[in-house]
Design an enzyme around this catalytic site. Structure first.
Site, PDB file in Angstrom:
ATOM      1  N   CYS B  97       0.860  -1.195   0.000  1.00  0.00           N
ATOM      2  CA  CYS B  97       0.000   0.000   0.000  1.00  0.00           C
ATOM      3  C   CYS B  97       0.890   1.237   0.000  1.00  0.00           C
ATOM      4  CB  CYS B  97      -0.907   0.045   1.224  1.00  0.00           C
ATOM      5  SG  CYS B  97      -1.725  -1.492   1.677  1.00  0.00           S
ATOM      6  N   CYS B 100       2.423   2.855  -3.314  1.00  0.00           N
ATOM      7  CA  CYS B 100       1.601   3.755  -4.136  1.00  0.00           C
ATOM      8  C   CYS B 100       1.069   4.947  -3.358  1.00  0.00           C
ATOM      9  CB  CYS B 100       0.414   2.998  -4.728  1.00  0.00           C
ATOM     10  SG  CYS B 100       0.912   1.797  -5.974  1.00  0.00           S
ATOM     11  N   HIS B 101       0.704   4.723  -2.093  1.00  0.00           N
ATOM     12  CA  HIS B 101      -0.028   5.765  -1.361  1.00  0.00           C
ATOM     13  C   HIS B 101       0.838   6.560  -0.388  1.00  0.00           C
ATOM     14  CE1 HIS B 101      -3.902   4.613  -2.977  1.00  0.00           C
ATOM     15  NE2 HIS B 101      -3.762   3.372  -2.583  1.00  0.00           N
ATOM     16  N   CYS B 134      -7.915  -2.535  -4.574  1.00  0.00           N
ATOM     17  CA  CYS B 134      -6.472  -2.289  -4.688  1.00  0.00           C
ATOM     18  C   CYS B 134      -5.692  -3.588  -4.573  1.00  0.00           C
ATOM     19  CB  CYS B 134      -6.008  -1.304  -3.612  1.00  0.00           C
ATOM     20  SG  CYS B 134      -6.415   0.412  -4.029  1.00  0.00           S
ATOM     21  N   CYS B 200     -36.167   1.475  16.496  1.00  0.00           N
ATOM     22  CA  CYS B 200     -35.271   1.583  17.654  1.00  0.00           C
ATOM     23  C   CYS B 200     -34.407   2.840  17.589  1.00  0.00           C
ATOM     24  CB  CYS B 200     -34.383   0.339  17.749  1.00  0.00           C
ATOM     25  SG  CYS B 200     -35.303  -1.105  18.356  1.00  0.00           S
ATOM     26  N   HIS B 201     -33.750   3.083  16.465  1.00  0.00           N
ATOM     27  CA  HIS B 201     -32.705   4.111  16.437  1.00  0.00           C
ATOM     28  C   HIS B 201     -33.198   5.506  16.075  1.00  0.00           C
ATOM     29  CE1 HIS B 201     -29.581   1.319  17.378  1.00  0.00           C
ATOM     30  NE2 HIS B 201     -29.890   0.542  16.367  1.00  0.00           N
ATOM     31  N   ARG B 238     -22.411  -5.406  12.384  1.00  0.00           N
ATOM     32  CA  ARG B 238     -23.336  -4.820  13.342  1.00  0.00           C
ATOM     33  C   ARG B 238     -24.754  -4.831  12.787  1.00  0.00           C
ATOM     34  NH1 ARG B 238     -25.081  -3.991  18.214  1.00  0.00           N
ATOM     35  NH2 ARG B 238     -23.981  -2.424  19.422  1.00  0.00           N
ATOM     36  N   CYS B 242     -28.107  -6.641  14.480  1.00  0.00           N
ATOM     37  CA  CYS B 242     -29.364  -5.953  14.798  1.00  0.00           C
ATOM     38  C   CYS B 242     -30.542  -6.612  14.088  1.00  0.00           C
ATOM     39  CB  CYS B 242     -29.273  -4.464  14.454  1.00  0.00           C
ATOM     40  SG  CYS B 242     -28.453  -3.490  15.749  1.00  0.00           S
TER      41      CYS B 242
END
Lengths: 157, 281
Positions: B97, B100-101, B134, B200-201, B238, B242
């Site tokens: 990584c 290139c970055h 990538c 709920c949220h 997550r 839920c």
């Protein structure tokens, strides 16, 4: 022959499961969501109802409701109204209807229907995250609903 | 929520016992340096909220404190693992990584705009999809598992260098159809408990559901280190949890539905700061 036999057995088991009561789809609600007749044909047991109210694997009603008489059981939620005194101002028929399918009393409510077994979107196999197999059972049995109704009737000011 | 209608898990109950102590007025500054916006005006496209809040606001004082200092934040260990991976040459092209970055800090601001449209692939990409893009297209390396440890570690690194920068996910142009699909999923009730994310949220944030203090379910702070399972947790993992807890058949991590939902939920947090890796219970 073998197949016919096992189909017969399956039906027999299904019927036994509901032998003591009305099938969820057959429950008759009044215009205001009340259910007059006992779902099981039997009276409820308030002590058993208390256990169902507080148990996470059963009604878990205190997940959303505060109940002063149940103070010794920890963690009461705030999503629904307090149920203190509900036995005073609600009839058994109203309570039965609200527990069996609260949407018949309160349109669009967040309160789950405890005696309903069809009409769900992507129903799961309990809490596995996988698709449900075969027929769903309602969250509570007919007798368990009656037990909770009996308990709520003890909640008087 | 895991414990709603389910065999109680004592550990959850104990952790959540702190819920009563939540300081919803607190402000978050990390390392006495990075100021995090944990509450701000809701963007216009979030019709039913006037203020948006980071999930940090709803956690106990003790859990909040863990995120205020990188030495206390258990999620930061995984950032170190990802820095090592960032510098490692892998795949047929002999690239890392870093080759290139440059330094990871060059990625500051990137996390804040994902998921976003990728012109060449003509698809909405989550940051995990871009990292795998990538790896396969640039490095000739194997994909990482969508919500696996290597990916979550890298997501933690990419989030950490964007901390404090406001989330600013685009919702129109080529992403609009996916965004609308995500919005529809957000308001759809699932499972035998027949509940939508919004039930709920949106309708009940700030309320307790049994021992859990409900947040707005924002994703500005992902990945999250959860005290409950003592590891980094990804956004879509997550979501799975839920939906599963509504007694529903959930969607798969990496599915079209979850990419759409991630785009939509991310946009509900436009204006909050990138905050990951965060600490939650």
């Amino acid at each position: 022959m073998k197949q016919i036999l096992s189909a017969g057995v399956a039906i027999a088991i299904a019927t036994v499961g509901f032998a003591e009561g009305m099938m969820p789809d057959d429950v008759v609600y009044s215009e205001y969501g009340e259910v007059e007749a006992s779902l099981s044909g039997q009276p409820g047991d308030a002590a058993a109802g208390l256990e169902i109210m507080v148990s996470r694997g059963k009604g878990n009603c205190i997940a959303c409701h505060q109940v002063t008489a149940l103070e010794e059981y920890p963690f009461h939620g705030e999503v629904g109204p307090s149920l203190d005194g509900v036995g005073e101002y609600r009839t058994a028929a109203e309570l039965r209807g609200i527990i069996a399918n609260a949407k018949m009393t309160y349109e669009g409510t967040i309160m789950p229907a405890f005696y309903r077994a069809s009409g769900f979107n992507r129903p799961g196999n309990a809490f596995t995250g996988k698709a449900a197999e075969g027929e769903l059972s309602p969250l509570l049995t007919a007798q368990e609903i009656e037990d909770v109704v009996a308990y709520l009737q003890t909640l008087k000011d | 929520m895991k414990s709603l209608f389910k065999g109680g898990i004592a550990a959850v109950a104990i952790l959540s016992a702190f819920a009563a102590n939540a300081d919803e007025e607190a402000d978050l500054v990390i390392n006495e340096e990075i100021e995090i916006t944990v509450r701000t005006d809701a963007p216009a496209h979030v019709e039913n909220l006037s203020t948006i809040y980071s999930g940090w606001v709803f956690r106990s004082t003790e859990t909040q404190a863990l995120q205020m200092d990188d030495f206390e934040n258990p999620g930061m260990i995984f950032v170190d693992d990802a820095i090592a991976a960032w510098n490692t040459v892998e795949g047929t092209e002999g690239q890392s990584c870093a080759a290139c970055h440059g330094a990871p800090e060059e990625m500051a601001g990137v996390r804040a705009v994902y998921p976003k449209w990728n012109d060449e692939a003509e698809e909405v990409r989550t940051i995990a999809m871009q990292v795998n893009g990538c790896r396969t297209e640039q490095m000739g390396a194997d994909e990482w598992k969508y919500d696996g440890n290597e990916m979550l570690n890298m997501e933690a690194l990419l989030a950490s260098v964007s901390r404090g920068i406001p989330v600013n996910v685009a919702i129109d142009g080529p992403v609009q159809a996916m965004w609308e699909k995500g919005r529809e999923l957000y308001y759809t009730r699932f499972g035998q408990l027949d509940l939508s994310c919004a039930n709920c949220h949106e309708d009940n944030y700030g309320n307790n559901i049994r021992a859990d203090h409900l947040s707005q379910g924002q994703i500005n702070a992902f990945p999250t280190y959860r005290l409950k399972n003592a590891k980094l947790n990804g956004v879509q993992g997550r979501f799975r949890g839920c939906i599963r807890d509504t007694r529903a058949e959930t969607f798969a991590v990496g599915s079209e539905e979850f990419i759409a939902l991630e785009l939509y939920v991310a946009s509900r947090g436009n204006g909050l700061s990138v905050e990951g890796p965060s600490v939650r219970n």
